[in-house]
Design a protein around this motif. Sequence first.
Motif, PDB file in Angstrom:
ATOM      1  N   GLU A  43      12.442  -0.579   5.530  1.00  0.00           N
ATOM      2  CA  GLU A  43      12.200  -1.560   4.478  1.00  0.00           C
ATOM      3  C   GLU A  43      11.006  -2.410   4.865  1.00  0.00           C
ATOM      4  O   GLU A  43      10.879  -2.819   6.022  1.00  0.00           O
ATOM      5  CB  GLU A  43      13.428  -2.451   4.276  1.00  0.00           C
ATOM      6  CG  GLU A  43      14.663  -1.708   3.806  1.00  0.00           C
ATOM      7  CD  GLU A  43      15.854  -2.628   3.622  1.00  0.00           C
ATOM      8  OE1 GLU A  43      15.745  -3.815   4.011  1.00  0.00           O
ATOM      9  OE2 GLU A  43      16.885  -2.176   3.097  1.00  0.00           O
ATOM     10  N   TYR A  44      10.144  -2.674   3.905  1.00  0.00           N
ATOM     11  CA  TYR A  44       9.009  -3.523   4.182  1.00  0.00           C
ATOM     12  C   TYR A  44       8.439  -4.095   2.897  1.00  0.00           C
ATOM     13  O   TYR A  44       8.833  -3.708   1.800  1.00  0.00           O
ATOM     14  CB  TYR A  44       7.905  -2.791   4.959  1.00  0.00           C
ATOM     15  CG  TYR A  44       7.747  -1.325   4.669  1.00  0.00           C
ATOM     16  CD1 TYR A  44       8.271  -0.367   5.543  1.00  0.00           C
ATOM     17  CD2 TYR A  44       7.094  -0.878   3.521  1.00  0.00           C
ATOM     18  CE1 TYR A  44       8.127   0.983   5.285  1.00  0.00           C
ATOM     19  CE2 TYR A  44       6.952   0.469   3.268  1.00  0.00           C
ATOM     20  CZ  TYR A  44       7.477   1.396   4.153  1.00  0.00           C
ATOM     21  OH  TYR A  44       7.352   2.729   3.882  1.00  0.00           O
ATOM     22  N   TYR A  45       7.521  -5.042   3.075  1.00  0.00           N
ATOM     23  CA  TYR A  45       6.838  -5.676   1.956  1.00  0.00           C
ATOM     24  C   TYR A  45       5.369  -5.278   1.967  1.00  0.00           C
ATOM     25  O   TYR A  45       4.747  -5.201   3.020  1.00  0.00           O
ATOM     26  CB  TYR A  45       6.949  -7.198   2.037  1.00  0.00           C
ATOM     27  CG  TYR A  45       8.328  -7.724   1.722  1.00  0.00           C
ATOM     28  CD1 TYR A  45       8.673  -8.074   0.420  1.00  0.00           C
ATOM     29  CD2 TYR A  45       9.290  -7.865   2.718  1.00  0.00           C
ATOM     30  CE1 TYR A  45       9.943  -8.554   0.114  1.00  0.00           C
ATOM     31  CE2 TYR A  45      10.554  -8.345   2.429  1.00  0.00           C
ATOM     32  CZ  TYR A  45      10.870  -8.696   1.124  1.00  0.00           C
ATOM     33  OH  TYR A  45      12.118  -9.159   0.822  1.00  0.00           O
ATOM     34  N   ILE A  46       4.847  -5.041   0.765  1.00  0.00           N
ATOM     35  CA  ILE A  46       3.443  -4.668   0.618  1.00  0.00           C
ATOM     36  C   ILE A  46       2.752  -5.713  -0.237  1.00  0.00           C
ATOM     37  O   ILE A  46       3.213  -6.028  -1.345  1.00  0.00           O
ATOM     38  CB  ILE A  46       3.311  -3.269  -0.006  1.00  0.00           C
ATOM     39  CG1 ILE A  46       3.811  -2.208   0.992  1.00  0.00           C
ATOM     40  CG2 ILE A  46       1.864  -2.977  -0.414  1.00  0.00           C
ATOM     41  CD1 ILE A  46       3.861  -0.808   0.441  1.00  0.00           C
ATOM     42  N   GLN A  47       1.650  -6.246   0.280  1.00  0.00           N
ATOM     43  CA  GLN A  47       0.884  -7.263  -0.436  1.00  0.00           C
ATOM     44  C   GLN A  47       0.033  -6.582  -1.506  1.00  0.00           C
ATOM     45  O   GLN A  47      -0.812  -5.739  -1.210  1.00  0.00           O
ATOM     46  CB  GLN A  47      -0.028  -8.010   0.542  1.00  0.00           C
ATOM     47  CG  GLN A  47      -0.563  -9.323   0.016  1.00  0.00           C
ATOM     48  CD  GLN A  47       0.300 -10.499   0.450  1.00  0.00           C
ATOM     49  OE1 GLN A  47       0.918 -10.475   1.503  1.00  0.00           O
ATOM     50  NE2 GLN A  47       0.345 -11.530  -0.372  1.00  0.00           N
ATOM     51  N   VAL A  48       0.258  -6.947  -2.770  1.00  0.00           N
ATOM     52  CA  VAL A  48      -0.516  -6.355  -3.864  1.00  0.00           C
ATOM     53  C   VAL A  48      -1.461  -7.368  -4.497  1.00  0.00           C
ATOM     54  O   VAL A  48      -2.413  -6.986  -5.185  1.00  0.00           O
ATOM     55  CB  VAL A  48       0.407  -5.740  -4.937  1.00  0.00           C
ATOM     56  CG1 VAL A  48       1.163  -4.536  -4.368  1.00  0.00           C
ATOM     57  CG2 VAL A  48       1.373  -6.767  -5.502  1.00  0.00           C
TER      58      VAL A  48
END
Length: 270
Positions: A2-7
């Motif tokens: 699980e991770y977060y991606i900066q868009v």
Amino acid sequence: MEYYIQVEPDVKIFVEDLNPRGKKTILFIHGWPLNHKAYEYQFNVLPKMGYRCIGIDTRGFGNSDKPISGYDYNTLSDDIRGVVEALNLKNFTLGGHSMGGATAIRYMARHKGYGVSKLALFGAAAPSLTKRPNFPYGLPKETVTKLIQETYNDRPKMLRDFGDIFLFQYATQPLQDWFFNLGLEAAGWATADCATTFRDEELFCDLEKINVPTLILHGIHDKVCLFKLAEVMKQGIKNAKLVPFEYSGHGLFWEERDKFNKELTQFIEN
């Protein structure tokens, strides 16, 4: 994983990546007003079959950031592009349910299908969820306007009422509660703004820009995205295959999950 991606500078998208070393990749876009957990009955099975399954939470929903704007199809498709680039995805299947299907179609048109080898649409809200002067097949715009008003007045009740038309097959109260709680994880303003988008925007011109094999799975009893929409999509998309789900409403990925998983994997392999 699980991770977060900066868009965007202020927006991070939550991603769950199951079986990252899988043989073939499927990127799942969820529908309104849920989040990626709605695909539980795919994620239970497909990774064990060797597929890499990536679920993202659309901005405003699930664990993703919830900005006050950016809920139009262009921005939502740009978010997908940000995830695809960050994960360096290539030759993958893009799958979308309901509004997620419409967003996937906009991605194909706006980003020229970047990285996508096949497209799968599940009860997609396209080419128009609502009726228009030249398109008599959708829901009345007033129906969606009422959803928006109810979202701002009593969102839990709106979600309960929406849940009543979501499925065709019998579902236990705990399962209904589960879908309901997925909807509660969203921001109210995101829920309303997305409904405004699928009420007002359309994707007729987007269909003809799709140039990859496309699978359309659609419940014939769908009361949200009527089955006629699937027939119009098949006519408008080159090299499209339509598979009717005779015992499903809008939640075909749960209602006929075995058939759903079989059709999707056969499509990917062929």
